[in-house]
Enzyme design. Structure first.
Site, PDB file in Angstrom:
ATOM      1  CB  CYS A  79      -0.933  -0.003   1.206  1.00  0.00           C
ATOM      2  SG  CYS A  79      -1.869  -1.532   1.370  1.00  0.00           S
ATOM      3  CG  HIS A  98      -1.904   4.320   4.703  1.00  0.00           C
ATOM      4  ND1 HIS A  98      -1.767   4.245   3.335  1.00  0.00           N
ATOM      5  CD2 HIS A  98      -2.144   3.042   5.113  1.00  0.00           C
ATOM      6  CE1 HIS A  98      -1.901   2.992   2.940  1.00  0.00           C
ATOM      7  NE2 HIS A  98      -2.145   2.245   4.001  1.00  0.00           N
ATOM      8  CG  HIS A 150      -6.433   0.770   0.817  1.00  0.00           C
ATOM      9  ND1 HIS A 150      -5.451   1.182  -0.068  1.00  0.00           N
ATOM     10  CD2 HIS A 150      -5.762   0.248   1.884  1.00  0.00           C
ATOM     11  CE1 HIS A 150      -4.272   0.923   0.440  1.00  0.00           C
ATOM     12  NE2 HIS A 150      -4.439   0.365   1.620  1.00  0.00           N
TER      13      HIS A 150
END
Length: 435
Positions: free
Chosen positions: A179, A321, A358
């Site tokens: 990620c 994040h 995401h």
């Protein structure tokens, strides 16, 4: 970057001259900025997830991509491009043209030796593998796979594709760090320009929209299963009722360029990439394959600020994040410690994932485009769906914008990405100033 093995030269200023985006809530930079300002969600019902009996049946997927591709690429090109290639190519070409550069003719023999690309992906061509490679191989029909299967499934296919479309002759590669991939790509591109090895670098990330890509996360039970009937409310970073992340997809690409080059050709300058940090927590001190080591997160943020020559007290905004998992309170705690901020003094902190989900390997690229727009135009977009702020984050509730917040004096925004494998990347974006 400020690390023992860095060969970069921080005095070589790196600026952003172009950006491009394909996102669940908008395609193209202009519409994406409006979507951010309005808090527009791109999370939708996904029939493929229902049919596969997922617990979570909503995701963030771009719309209208086929029409854009047909208007941008030849039929021959499209036959060789899977979804990951298409997202990355659309965003890269938009960033290229946004920077005032012309797309070269396909039959030209000229190569741009000064420009390269670092375009990452988390899962790569999983959709092609699942839909074509595995079933045709198992059926003994390999010859029906076609001659482009390899270039579609190899991770470096997206950067290789762009190099051909834009005749890039410098370093062209694909990074993959879960990620943090897209964020890391920008840090790596900045380092190459600082080292004098490239003049321009296209950097960012892409991820296809496929239930095959999302299946493993559903099996882990890290996706939100409680908001299938209300897709737009499903992605809930910073919220007490967050039930896991919502998968997303798309691409975000940034054209980094040396300030000297940008000025010499009169290029538009959207912002400056002042510094970056990359590290790993070593799966220690609370870190693991799926959780970040808080100490390494704080060190990564501090590393980026030191590299940019920015005092922690001078940070004006944070694009975190923030995935809508149990890691959110820990991340906010790391930001407060890294910046030395007490409750009530934390800069505005926002989560782009609240609108797009995401996007895995594309997350850092798309969210960097959002960060650049916020720095350039002096605003912070809202974090939607967190009216019920998590109790551990409540002391910092005043720092969470629920509506667009105009910040005309926003000079420094810090963007971070934390990925599986306990890997971290952090970027410091600055308002461009000639002196």
């Amino acid at each position: 970057m400020s690390s023992a093995n860095s060969n970069g030269n921080p005095s070589q200023r790196v600026v952003i001259t172009g950006i491009g985006v394909v996102a669940p809530n908008a395609n193209g930079v202009a519409d994406f900025e409006q979507a951010l300002r309005k808090g527009r969600s791109g999370i939708r019902h996904q029939e493929s997830m229902v049919e596969a009996k997922f617990g979570c049946t909503v995701a963030g997927t771009p719309e209208g991509v086929d029409a854009l591709c047909e208007a941008t690429f030849s039929e021959e090109e499209l036959l060789a491009m899977n979804m990951n290639h298409r997202y990355a190519s659309l965003a890269s070409i938009e960033a290229w043209q946004d920077a005032g550069l012309e797309r070269p003719a396909a039959d030209s023999d000229e190569v741009d030796w000064d420009t390269g690309a670092i375009l990452g992906t988390g899962i790569g061509g999983m959709d092609t593998i699942a839909e074509k490679v595995v079933p045709l191989t198992n059926a003994g029909k390999v010859r029906r796979m076609g001659s482009t299967a390899v270039e579609q499934v190899m991770a470096s296919g997206i950067s290789a594709r762009i190099s051909g479309q834009l005749a890039l002759g410098n370093q062209v590669t694909t990074n993959s760090s879960a990620c943090s991939t897209g964020t890391e790509a920008l840090a790596m591109g900045m380092e190459r320009i600082r080292a004098g090895l490239a003049t321009r670098m296209l950097c960012g990330g892409a991820e296809a929209a496929s239930h095959f890509i999302w299946a493993g996360f559903d099996a882990m039970r890290v996706l939100n299963r409680g908001s299938n009937d209300a897709p737009e409310k499903a992605s809930r970073p910073l919220s007490a009722s967050a039930g896991g992340f919502i998968p997303g997809s798309g691409a975000g690409v940034v054209l980094l360029e040396s300030l000297e080059s940008a000025l010499s050709r009169g290029a538009p300058i959207r912002a400056e990439l002042g510094g970056a940090g990359i590290n790993c927590g070593g799966h220690r001190m609370g870190g693991s394959m799926t959780a970040p080591n808080p100490t390494s997160v704080q060190r990564c943020i501090a590393m980026a600020l030191a590299d940019a020559g920015v005092d922690p007290q001078d940070v004006d905004a944070i694009n975190g994040h923030l995935t809508a998992t149990g890691a959110d309170p820990k991340e906010v705690g790391s930001w407060t410690r890294a910046l030395g901020r007490e409750p009530g003094t934390l800069p505005p902190i926002t989560a782009t994932k609240s609108m797009i989900g995401h996007a895995l390997g594309a997350a850092g690229g798309i969210e960097s485009v959002a960060s650049i727009l916020m720095v350039q135009h002096g605003f912070v977009h809202p974090s939607i769906n967190c009216e019920d702020v998590h109790p551990e984050i409540e002391p910092h509730a005043a720092s969470i914008p629920h509506e667009v917040r105009e910040l005309p004096d926003l000079d420094v925004l810090v963007k971070a990405g934390f990925g599986f494998g306990d890997v971290n990347a952090c970027l410091v974006f600055k308002r461009y100033k000639s002196e």
